[in-house]
Design a protein around this motif. Structure first.
Motif, PDB file in Angstrom:
ATOM      1  N   GLU A 431       0.815  -1.211   0.000  1.00 55.79           N
ATOM      2  CA  GLU A 431       0.000   0.000   0.000  1.00 55.79           C
ATOM      3  C   GLU A 431       0.854   1.267   0.000  1.00 55.79           C
ATOM      4  N   LEU A 432       1.992   1.245   0.692  1.00 53.57           N
ATOM      5  CA  LEU A 432       2.865   2.423   0.670  1.00 53.57           C
ATOM      6  C   LEU A 432       3.475   2.621  -0.716  1.00 53.57           C
ATOM      7  N   MET A 544     -11.314  11.666  -3.142  1.00 53.09           N
ATOM      8  CA  MET A 544     -10.670  10.483  -3.685  1.00 53.09           C
ATOM      9  C   MET A 544     -11.455  10.056  -4.930  1.00 53.09           C
ATOM     10  N   GLU A 545     -10.844   9.294  -5.808  1.00 53.62           N
ATOM     11  CA  GLU A 545     -11.552   8.851  -7.005  1.00 53.62           C
ATOM     12  C   GLU A 545     -12.875   8.184  -6.653  1.00 53.62           C
ATOM     13  N   VAL A 559      -6.146   5.304  -2.899  1.00 54.69           N
ATOM     14  CA  VAL A 559      -5.270   4.553  -2.002  1.00 54.69           C
ATOM     15  C   VAL A 559      -6.138   3.954  -0.899  1.00 54.69           C
ATOM     16  N   HIS A 560      -5.555   3.088  -0.090  1.00 51.65           N
ATOM     17  CA  HIS A 560      -6.304   2.475   1.007  1.00 51.65           C
ATOM     18  C   HIS A 560      -6.808   3.558   1.967  1.00 51.65           C
ATOM     19  N   VAL A 567      -1.874  11.121   0.961  1.00 45.96           N
ATOM     20  CA  VAL A 567      -2.044  11.754  -0.351  1.00 45.96           C
ATOM     21  C   VAL A 567      -2.873  13.028  -0.276  1.00 45.96           C
ATOM     22  N   SER A 568      -3.866  13.071   0.609  1.00 44.75           N
ATOM     23  CA  SER A 568      -4.694  14.285   0.681  1.00 44.75           C
ATOM     24  C   SER A 568      -3.907  15.481   1.174  1.00 44.75           C
ATOM     25  N   VAL A 569      -2.840  15.245   1.938  1.00 41.54           N
ATOM     26  CA  VAL A 569      -2.062  16.377   2.455  1.00 41.54           C
ATOM     27  C   VAL A 569      -1.172  17.005   1.384  1.00 41.54           C
TER      28      VAL A 569
END
Length: 600
Positions: A431-432, A544-545, A559-560, A567-569
């Motif tokens: 996931e990372l 997110m998508e 992402v998870h 990612v949002s940051v």
């Protein structure tokens, strides 16, 4: 806060000191100075403002092979030339630079220096005047130095030169960080290894209440009682190229762009040969044997801790509390029977966090530090350390350290869950890797985000970030980033709290940035956005998508759900960066702020 450099050797010292101070600019400062010594005595140059102004004031015709330098962040007395370091004793014999805060300086001044006219408003000048007083009474310089330090209450890192001794720099430390660097025919002093990395990579750690006699050919470490201490140097594992901007206009932009690489570095460092998480067994044991985790942090690290709490509780099922270090120090709650304290700090030198660490160690509790700096005070004094492997972070506004902290906390949470036999549909290594790719896509969207920053933030006086659940924690970090470097009054709120008072602040054109990455509250946060729009807000939605709708301004790669803060940051960091840029602010060195907060 503040920075110290020193050099004694055979080369001309002026440029060495100036370049060393430049490497410490990230710590925050409002004045700077150097003192160099040659056969004609000690020459002091200091100026209010930036290093460039100091450099312009230095006499290029003066040559010297020993000296000390300082960047000052004002604590006692206004930012000014006369309050800048170095400070000199009444006769001019002794010259001193100092980081930290002396809590009993007024008492010492009244008791010992009633007949001495002080030239500044600082606590530091009391130190150098005391040393001269004790020397005038017949004590040796070293004895006077040790006696003075034994009288000080508070924090200090300091370096002293004596114009009657061209072969010695006297160094002392308590609570504030300081290193001695070892070279061939020279030795150096620095608050941070990166300040002197171009001249040596060999450094000796100093412990509290130690002094060091630094000469060209040797260093002698002693306790305040005069007992010799032997300590081997360590190699500073820093790449000098990592602390250069390269082609970037600002360190902050460089560090935002480095985040995908940091995620991959963390994967590499924490992945074993079987693709499992690699952690020290003592760390695992400390977590497993705790009945409650207390995360202690400040600022951005506190926000990372809030995200970490959610991951630890949801995945590892261990109750977790997050506390602001400066509050915890003086208002400790009731503790569980078997607590584990996790200290999160980019620098590992945060004074407020260290105050908590000192206290909980006296109580016999276990501790773990998550930091970017190996060998830092919090790392050295805690029972265990997990490193961020993010590389040097120079910009005052933290970016890659924040995301690295969350990534390491995620690994800790998953590893703990696995050891406890909790089955998770979540492979953090995999996931990372997905997160790194998502970050890469986002940092390539700078043109889009810069346009949003121009449209929403170029002239506004305030901005609100709203989110629910884990998005709310990111909103708090987003608001901090924006206010830190653009000086826009920004706040992060839980979306549902708007109607309980905050919505009264919404007026025509007020920017409201909503983060909507969580499916289970997507409808709720969008309703909150509509409430603000009905009152005239200029709304921007980051989704997110899987949660996106037509018209959303920023859509993040999927992402998870546990890792959406990573990612949002990223667009929030870029929005802050471009807002500051368009408002003509100093992006890397915002006013009144310091990178490493080494005083309480």
């Amino acid at each position: 806060m503040c920075g110290i450099v020193g050099y004694i050797g055979t080369k001309d010292v002026k440029n060495i000191l100036i370049e060393g101070l430049r490497k410490l600019e990230y710590r925050g400062y409002d004045s700077a100075g150097i003192a160099v010594m040659n056969d004609n005595g000690v020459h002091v140059f200091k100026e209010k403002g930036r290093i460039a102004e100091l450099e312009a004031s230095v006499n290029p015709d003066i040559s010297a092979t020993m000296g000390i330098g300082h960047t000052r962040w004002a604590t006692h007395g206004e930012p000014s030339k006369y309050n800048a370091h170095p400070h000199q004793s009444f006769s001019g014999r002794f010259t001193l630079v100092h980081n930290g805060v002396i809590e009993n300086y007024e008492k010492l001044r009244n008791e010992y220096l009633a007949n001495v006219e002080l030239k500044s408003e600082t606590d530091t000048e009391v130190i150098v005047q005391l040393i001269e007083e004790f020397v005038n009474e017949g004590s040796s310089v070293e004895a006077s130095f040790r006696k003075t330090l034994s009288l000080l209450h508070g924090s200090y890192a300091l370096a002293l030169i004596d114009n009657q001794d061209a072969d010695t720099i006297y160094v002392g430390k308590n609570k504030s960080p300081l290193l001695v660097g070892i070279g061939e025919g020279f030795n150096v002093v620095a608050s941070d290894a990166m300040a002197m990395l171009k001249v040596t990579d060999q450094f000796v750690e100093l412990m509290d209440e130690e002094i060091v006699i630094v000469k060209r050919d040797r260093v002698e470490i002693k306790t305040l009682d005069g007992i010799f201490v032997h300590r081997e140097p360590f190699t500073a594992e820093l790449d000098a190229s990592d602390i250069e901007k390269g082609t970037y206009p600002h360190y902050m932009l460089k560090e935002i762009d480095e985040q995908p690489a940091v995620m991959r570095k963390i994967i590499m460092e924490y992945q074993d040969a079987n693709d499992n998480i690699k952690l020290d067994e003592d760390v695992r044991s400390a977590v497993q044997n705790s009945d409650r985790i207390y995360i202690i942090a400040c600022g951005t690290s506190y926000h990372a801790g809030l995200v970490g709490k959610q991951m630890i509780e949801k995945m590892a099922k261990i109750p977790t509390e997050v506390h602001i270090a400066s509050e915890f120090s003086y208002n400790m709650p009731l503790l569980s029977e078997k607590p584990l304290f996790i200290f999160i700090s980019q620098s590992g030198e945060t004074a407020d966090s260290r105050a908590v660490l000192v206290h909980i160690k006296k109580l016999g509790h276990r501790s773990l530090t998550i930091t970017n700096v190996a060998g830092s005070t919090l790392s050295r004094e805690a029972d265990h350390t997990l490193l961020l492997h993010a590389g040097p972070e120079i910009a005052v506004a933290s970016t890659k350290a924040y995301t690295a902290q969350i990534a390491v906390l995620a690994l800790l949470a998953v590893d703990t869950a696995k050891v406890k036999g909790i089955k998770l549909d979540f492979n953090p290594i995999q996931e990372l890797g997905i997160v790194a790719n998502a970050m890469e896509a986002l940092v390539d969207q700078k043109d889009i985000i810069e346009k949003i920053a121009r449209d929403y933030l170029s002239v506004t006086r305030s901005c609100f970030f709203i989110g629910r659940g884990i998005d709310y924690y990111v909103c708090q970090e987003a608001a901090l980033k924006l206010k830190e470097i653009s000086y826009i009054q920004a706040e992060g709120f839980a979306g549902g709290e708007l109607k309980h008072g905050t919505i009264a602040l919404i007026e025509e054109g007020t920017p409201v940035i909503a983060i909507a990455t969580q499916a289970h509250v997507n409808g709720s946060i969008r309703s909150n956005v509509k409430e603000t729009v009905a009152r005239g807000a200029h709304a921007c939605i980051v989704s997110m998508e899987s949660t996106s709708e037509t018209g959303d301004q920023i859509v993040l790669p999927e992402v998870h759900e546990y890792l959406t803060p990573l990612v949002s940051v990223v667009p929030m960091q870029l929005l802050a960066y471009y807002a500051a840029l368009h408002r003509d602010c100093d992006v890397d060195k915002p006013r009144n702020l310091a990178k490493s907060v080494t005083v309480e």
